[in-house]
Write a protein that holds these residues in place. Structure first.
Motif, PDB file in Angstrom:
ATOM      1  N   LEU A   1      62.399  13.334   9.011  1.00 28.91           N
ATOM      2  CA  LEU A   1      60.898  13.113   9.524  1.00 28.91           C
ATOM      3  C   LEU A   1      60.633  11.518  10.301  1.00 28.91           C
ATOM      4  N   ASN A   2      60.354  11.549  11.073  1.00 28.35           N
ATOM      5  CA  ASN A   2      59.966  10.102  12.113  1.00 28.35           C
ATOM      6  C   ASN A   2      58.643   9.847  11.750  1.00 28.35           C
ATOM      7  N   TRP A   3      57.965   9.024  11.882  1.00 27.58           N
ATOM      8  CA  TRP A   3      56.562   8.355  11.398  1.00 27.58           C
ATOM      9  C   TRP A   3      55.932   7.544  12.103  1.00 27.58           C
ATOM     10  N   GLU A   4      54.884   7.222  11.880  1.00 27.43           N
ATOM     11  CA  GLU A   4      54.193   6.220  12.408  1.00 27.43           C
ATOM     12  C   GLU A   4      52.346   6.130  11.768  1.00 27.43           C
ATOM     13  N   ILE A   5      52.278   5.275  12.431  1.00 26.87           N
ATOM     14  CA  ILE A   5      50.689   4.950  11.692  1.00 26.87           C
ATOM     15  C   ILE A   5      49.897   4.110  13.181  1.00 26.87           C
ATOM     16  N   ARG A   6      48.710   5.068  13.262  1.00 27.14           N
ATOM     17  CA  ARG A   6      48.093   4.414  14.762  1.00 27.14           C
ATOM     18  C   ARG A   6      46.235   4.686  14.096  1.00 27.14           C
ATOM     19  N   GLY A   7      45.088   3.811  15.037  1.00 27.47           N
ATOM     20  CA  GLY A   7      43.842   4.796  15.329  1.00 27.47           C
ATOM     21  C   GLY A   7      43.434   3.429  14.011  1.00 27.47           C
ATOM     22  N   ALA A   8      42.663   3.618  14.184  1.00 29.01           N
ATOM     23  CA  ALA A   8      41.167   2.169  12.786  1.00 29.01           C
ATOM     24  C   ALA A   8      42.559   2.126  11.815  1.00 29.01           C
ATOM     25  N   ALA A   9      41.821   0.294  11.449  1.00 28.18           N
ATOM     26  CA  ALA A   9      42.799  -0.312  10.836  1.00 28.18           C
ATOM     27  C   ALA A   9      42.496  -0.077   9.574  1.00 28.18           C
ATOM     28  N   ASP A  10      40.897   0.468   8.996  1.00 25.53           N
ATOM     29  CA  ASP A  10      40.468   0.604   7.739  1.00 25.53           C
ATOM     30  C   ASP A  10      40.609   2.120   7.398  1.00 25.53           C
ATOM     31  N   ARG A  11      40.649   2.931   8.774  1.00 21.28           N
ATOM     32  CA  ARG A  11      41.437   4.250   8.089  1.00 21.28           C
ATOM     33  C   ARG A  11      41.475   5.080   9.214  1.00 21.28           C
ATOM     34  N   PRO A  12      43.073   4.485   9.216  1.00 24.47           N
ATOM     35  CA  PRO A  12      44.344   5.162   9.569  1.00 24.47           C
ATOM     36  C   PRO A  12      44.581   6.274  10.158  1.00 24.47           C
ATOM     37  N   LEU A  13      45.635   6.731  10.904  1.00 25.68           N
ATOM     38  CA  LEU A  13      46.273   8.011  11.686  1.00 25.68           C
ATOM     39  C   LEU A  13      47.791   7.754  10.608  1.00 25.68           C
TER      40      LEU A  13
ATOM     41  N   MET B   1      44.396  -7.450   2.701  1.00 25.72           N
ATOM     42  CA  MET B   1      44.676  -7.073   4.026  1.00 25.72           C
ATOM     43  C   MET B   1      44.484  -5.367   4.105  1.00 25.72           C
ATOM     44  N   LYS B   2      44.368  -4.905   5.554  1.00 24.84           N
ATOM     45  CA  LYS B   2      44.060  -3.980   6.319  1.00 24.84           C
ATOM     46  C   LYS B   2      44.603  -2.655   5.499  1.00 24.84           C
ATOM     47  N   LEU B   3      43.795  -1.608   5.017  1.00 17.72           N
ATOM     48  CA  LEU B   3      44.724  -0.347   5.020  1.00 17.72           C
ATOM     49  C   LEU B   3      46.036  -0.009   5.622  1.00 17.72           C
ATOM     50  N   SER B   4      46.117  -0.100   7.523  1.00 14.59           N
ATOM     51  CA  SER B   4      46.844   0.254   7.841  1.00 14.59           C
ATOM     52  C   SER B   4      48.094  -0.451   7.737  1.00 14.59           C
ATOM     53  N   GLU B   5      48.067  -1.749   7.550  1.00 11.04           N
ATOM     54  CA  GLU B   5      49.112  -3.023   7.401  1.00 11.04           C
ATOM     55  C   GLU B   5      49.804  -2.677   6.289  1.00 11.04           C
ATOM     56  N   GLU B   6      48.733  -2.559   4.842  1.00  9.52           N
ATOM     57  CA  GLU B   6      49.244  -2.275   4.066  1.00  9.52           C
ATOM     58  C   GLU B   6      50.111  -0.782   3.282  1.00  9.52           C
ATOM     59  N   LEU B   7      49.502   0.054   4.247  1.00  7.71           N
ATOM     60  CA  LEU B   7      50.443   1.702   4.528  1.00  7.71           C
ATOM     61  C   LEU B   7      51.983   1.124   5.414  1.00  7.71           C
ATOM     62  N   GLU B   8      52.153   0.563   6.139  1.00  2.00           N
ATOM     63  CA  GLU B   8      52.907   0.129   6.722  1.00  2.00           C
ATOM     64  C   GLU B   8      54.320  -0.352   5.469  1.00  2.00           C
ATOM     65  N   ARG B   9      53.282  -1.405   5.331  1.00  3.00           N
ATOM     66  CA  ARG B   9      54.825  -2.432   3.954  1.00  3.00           C
ATOM     67  C   ARG B   9      54.739  -1.331   2.985  1.00  3.00           C
ATOM     68  N   SER B  10      53.570  -1.250   2.532  1.00  3.65           N
ATOM     69  CA  SER B  10      53.803   0.409   1.474  1.00  3.65           C
ATOM     70  C   SER B  10      55.148   0.687   1.350  1.00  3.65           C
ATOM     71  N   LEU B  11      55.395   1.873   2.861  1.00  2.40           N
ATOM     72  CA  LEU B  11      56.316   2.874   3.461  1.00  2.40           C
ATOM     73  C   LEU B  11      57.394   2.688   3.524  1.00  2.40           C
ATOM     74  N   ARG B  12      57.610   1.206   4.569  1.00  5.56           N
ATOM     75  CA  ARG B  12      58.480   0.712   4.814  1.00  5.56           C
ATOM     76  C   ARG B  12      59.517  -0.429   3.990  1.00  5.56           C
ATOM     77  N   GLU B  13      58.615  -0.494   1.993  1.00  5.62           N
ATOM     78  CA  GLU B  13      59.362  -0.976   1.141  1.00  5.62           C
ATOM     79  C   GLU B  13      60.320   0.019   0.259  1.00  5.62           C
ATOM     80  N   PHE B  14      59.454   1.550   0.408  1.00  4.49           N
ATOM     81  CA  PHE B  14      59.179   2.250  -0.450  1.00  4.49           C
ATOM     82  C   PHE B  14      60.701   3.295  -0.093  1.00  4.49           C
ATOM     83  N   VAL B  15      60.536   3.566   1.999  1.00  2.00           N
ATOM     84  CA  VAL B  15      62.222   4.119   2.590  1.00  2.00           C
ATOM     85  C   VAL B  15      62.462   3.335   1.668  1.00  2.00           C
ATOM     86  N   ALA B  16      63.173   1.763   1.825  1.00  2.00           N
ATOM     87  CA  ALA B  16      64.353   0.865   2.021  1.00  2.00           C
ATOM     88  C   ALA B  16      64.652   0.808   0.758  1.00  2.00           C
TER      89      ALA B  16
END
Length: 492
Positions: A35-47, A1-16
């Motif tokens: 806070l509002n939050w978003e993940i964008r940019g390169a999949a392996d080094r996301p912002l 799994m790409k880092l950006s996808e893993e990060l978004e999944r982990s954050l959503r699970e954690f927040v829920a």
């Protein structure tokens, strides 16, 4: 799994799973719910972008260091730094701290600490009661210590208030010092003691350098166990790093984005400006200060204030509607002055007018050189806009803009002045391509505080009196209808 996808999944699970607090380098930032939050940019080094009215943080995520039941830890990188930082998301029910103490408990514990630290002095008062008439909330404990005929003003900040920025405590501490001086019927007021949570004093120590050196100010931190107060070595703590954005980097970024963003402007909206963000390798297109499009890695996104919708043939109709709405509502002559597009980001709108007509602020300013976002990661979440210019004779000018009352404006201007003054002394502006062809004077920079004439906070004059004599400040009050054109109603 790409880092950006893993990060978004982990954050959503954690927040829920419940309330979460955000911390960076062990310092509390804010509850994630604020806070509002978003993940964008390169999949392996996301912002990862976190933002709200009072916060704005963008970090490059390198890895997920820990993902346990009570915390999610990210290894992140700031612009201009090679050493990774630590960004944490901590479940509040797993880790309680002094922020959960009530105001009264904080006052009582602070009283004990003061008695231990200053056994030869008497605590005359210590209150957390709000006093809105004098701009004091209940977020801080304020009091006085007396030894003989000499008194010290004391202001303490609990951990629970650290999310608003420890540096803001200095504003209220100075106002409290002024209040103590005014109410002292006899004896002398020796100075000010400011007590902050552990690990939060650096930004305050930096701002202290902008104050009158004749002021006696002592800075302390209380440790997490509340056992002692530690006095801070001000010269060592005040060394705060900042980085200039090279002009060539900003220009190169605009050159990359310009063809794509000019295509967006096929509808020919006037009053637009391209603003590069070298830290995140983005370029924003602003209409009367409001971000309406964003270029990133060859892609264009649009939207009012927070451009997220990617431009494509299918989304062109929505882009055209946005342009029509902007022309109708973000207009100085608009009849609906309550419309969100009219009211959004007023400081940015004011900035766009100042950039176009800076000589309206002062005829001595050189209209050829007007810079914003000079420092990498210099903030902006404060709601105050920093502009850097120069007079026709070569003296640097710091211009601070605010559309509404802002109690922290004088000290935020002083902090920006410190950064500009230091980089000027090091010859950095010429080295990084600023003010080409201008021989800058060695004189310390001027400071202009610019706001509608009736919107300066009542405490502004008091705070300005605490600044170093080196800082020359000009207050410029604009007419209330500044959106229709800059007219100076007051200059002091």
């Amino acid at each position: 799994m790409k880092l950006s996808e893993e990060l978004e999944r982990s954050l959503r699970e954690f927040v829920a799973a419940g309330p979460v607090e955000v911390r960076e380098a062990a310092r509390r930032l804010a509850p994630l719910s604020a806070l509002n939050w978003e993940i964008r940019g390169a999949a392996d080094r996301p912002l990862l972008h976190l933002w709200s009215e009072h916060h704005n943080l963008t970090r490059r995520v390198l890895s997920i260091s820990e993902n346990s039941g009570d915390r999610l830890v990210l290894s992140v990188q700031r612009f201009g730094r090679t050493k990774p930082d630590r960004l944490e998301f901590v479940r509040q029910e797993f880790e309680l701290s002094a922020k959960d103490l009530s105001r009264e408990e904080f006052r009582d514990r602070l009283a004990q600490l003061l008695a231990q630290q200053f056994p030869d002095e008497t605590l005359e008062s210590l209150s957390v009661a709000p006093d809105l008439e004098h701009s004091f909330s209940g977020n801080y404990a304020r009091g006085t210590l007396r030894r003989g005929s000499a008194r010290w003003a004391v202001l303490g900040m609990p951990d629970s208030a650290a999310g608003s920025g420890a540096e803001q405590s200095l504003t209220f501490a100075l106002l409290w010092l002024d209040r103590v001086r005014q109410s002292a019927q006899r004896g002398v007021v020796a100075g000010l003691r400011l007590i902050l949570p552990h690990g939060t004093s650096r930004a305050v120590a930096h701002r202290l350098e902008a104050l009158d050196p004749r002021l006696a100010i002592e800075l302390y931190e209380h440790n997490p166990e509340w056992q002692t107060l530690q006095r801070i070595d001000l010269p060592r703590a005040a060394a705060l790093s900042s980085w200039l954005v090279p002009v060539r980097d900003a220009q190169a970024l605009i050159a990359q984005a310009k063809p794509a963003l000019e295509a967006v402007l096929a509808a020919s909206l006037e009053a637009t400006q391209m603003n590069p963000a070298p830290e995140t390798r983005e370029v924003f297109l602003r209409f009367r200060g409001l971000a309406i499009a964003r270029w990133e890695e060859g892609h264009v996104y649009f939207g009012a204030g927070d451009p997220r919708e990617e431009l494509s043939p299918g989304t062109q109709p929505r882009l055209k509607k946005l342009f029509r709405d902007l022309e109708l509502y973000r207009n100085a002559l608009a009849t609906d002055t309550q419309h969100p597009l009219y009211r959004a980001q007023p400081e940015r709108w004011l900035e766009s007018l100042v950039r176009e007509e800076i000589t309206r602020i002062d005829a001595a300013l050189d209209s050829r050189f007007v810079y914003t976002q000079v420092f990498a990661a210099s903030g902006g979440g404060s709601g105050v806009i920093d502009v850097l210019g120069v007079t026709r004779t070569g003296r640097l000018a710091v211009i601070e803009l605010k559309a509404d009352e802002h109690i922290h404006l004088p000290l935020q201007a002083a902090e920006y002045w410190l950064r500009v003054h230091r980089h000027h002394a090091q010859g950095d502006f010429a080295r990084y391509g600023y003010f080409p062809g201008i021989e800058l004077l060695p004189t310390p920079p001027l400071v202009y505080l610019v706001a509608p004439a009736l919107r300066f906070h009542p405490s502004t004059d008091t705070l300005l009196r605490f600044l170093s004599p080196e800082i020359e400040v000009v207050r410029v009050g604009l007419a209330e209808d500044w959106r229709r054109g800059l007219r100076v109603a007051m200059r002091q």
